[in-house]
Design a protein around this motif. Structure first.
Motif: not given
Length: 403
Positions: A92-105
């Protein structure tokens, strides 16, 4: 242990074998009454009793060569280890507040992020399979980042990701600090401070080291360095403590508001972490030996009773190791046969037909892994014998039997 006919559509990860054997308490096995033919052989620790291997959770191994069963084959050896064959991917990729997250398996062993402003306008951290990119300020447009991650078995994921850094009312996480407290040292005190976010500034006026109620050592810029300038989340502080200071305990202290992170959060809790200085007379002089039955490069690790690696050497072209000025105690010595020289252990990759790198240990006269070291000792010829590689051996050994 099991074998499958060559060319069959099943293997140890998809279905039980055509011929199967269990090992005895010494690891020996035998399979009999096999129809002549060509076979592929596997071994695994069948923890869940499914008669096939689960690469995510069970140790396994396989022979690279085809077994041509026209007569008895003896002395087949397997070296079991884990190697998760699930390819690494972005969940998944998505903003997290003012930041941006990339989630790996899964956790990569190599991570490379590319953007021309990385280390200036953008920084990132990595934890719990999550890459979080932090901007210096909100951005109106989507920003491209090239992401390349590689997992331990060699799978690679290369992606272009467009990240958004919007304005947000979400409250930033608090700044947290973890120190490598409790470590012992001889002359050079090495302190590591791990932060949950990139650090923007440090107030040196409130960062110092104490060794009694009245004496302090100021921490200077020359003593500090971040391990990675595009992450700025691991600060290393190194200084030499002169012998004229006879104290045993040294404490790094930082008051609240000493550190400011990229989101302008201050550390709310003061930092205090202790380190113990060792005396020369309490140290062992040296242990040394040779690695027999294998060729370098090697990674040689000295492991304490808490299963922590306290010393490590990389031997690029030598079979001889040496550790000097060691704290007394009981240790293990582990050797990784680093075939590709990347300075880490690589598991097997069944899809690429690549075996795991061998790992072997020092054994004492009682055939135990324990190595006792006392102050003032010098131990020579603490030689380490490599375990036999996976395959058909030229001589019979324990853990090897007829097929």
């Amino acid at each position: 242990m099991g074998i499958y006919p060559l060319g069959d559509t099943t293997d140890v990860f998809t279905a039980p074998p055509y011929y199967l054997s269990e090992v005895d308490t010494l690891g020996n096995f035998a399979i009999t009454n096999i129809k002549n033919g060509n076979y592929l052989a596997y071994a695994w620790r069948d923890a869940n009793g499914t008669l096939k291997a689960e690469s995510k959770s069970e140790e396994y191994d396989f022979l690279l060569d085809t077994l041509k069963l026209e007569k008895n084959i003896e002395n087949v050896r397997f070296n079991l280890s884990k190697g998760d064959l699930t390819p690494i991917r972005i969940v998944r990729t998505a903003p997290f507040g003012k930041n941006f997250d990339i989630l790996l398996n899964r956790t990569p062993v190599e991570t490379q992020i590319e953007n021309k402003d990385l280390g200036k306008e953008f920084f990132y951290t990595f934890s719990d399979n999550r890459i979080r990119i932090f901007p210096n300020s909100p951005k109106a447009d989507s920003i491209p980042f090239n992401l390349n991650v590689k997992d331990s078995v060699g799978f690679v994921k290369d992606s272009l990701i467009w990240a958004k850094f919007p304005e947000s009312e979400r409250r930033p996480e608090k700044l947290q600090i973890t120190a490598n407290s409790g470590k012992s040292f001889y002359k050079d005190l090495e302190i590591e401070l791990k932060f949950n976010k990139p650090i923007k500034s440090i107030s040196l006026d409130s960062l110092f080291i104490t060794y009694d109620t009245a004496s302090i050592i100021p921490v200077r810029r020359s003593m500090m360095a971040f391990e990675d300038s595009i992450k700025m989340d691991l600060l290393k502080i190194r200084l030499s403590i002169p012998d004229s200071i006879s104290k045993d305990i040294f404490t790094i202290k930082a008051s609240d508001s000493t550190f400011i992170d990229i989101e302008n959060q201050l550390n709310e809790t003061p930092l205090s972490a202790n380190y113990r200085k060792l005396k020369r007379e309490s140290l062992a002089d040296e242990i040394k030996g040779s690695i027999l039955g294998a060729k370098p490069p090697f990674i040689v690790q000295l492991i304490n009773s808490k299963n922590e690696t306290v010393r490590e050497q990389f031997l690029e072209s030598s079979n001889d190791y040496s550790f000097k000025l060691l704290e007394a105690g009981t240790f293990k010595i582990r050797v990784i046969e680093d075939l590709n020289g990347n300075k880490r252990w690589d598991p097997s990759n069944f899809n690429q037909r690549r075996l795991a790198e061998r790992v072997f240990y020092f054994f004492n006269a009682e055939q135990e892994q324990a190595l006792l070291i006392r102050s003032g000792w010098t131990l020579d010829e603490q030689n380490i014998n490599a375990t036999d590689p996976t395959g058909i051996q030229k001589r019979a050994e324990n853990h090897v039997d007829n097929l």
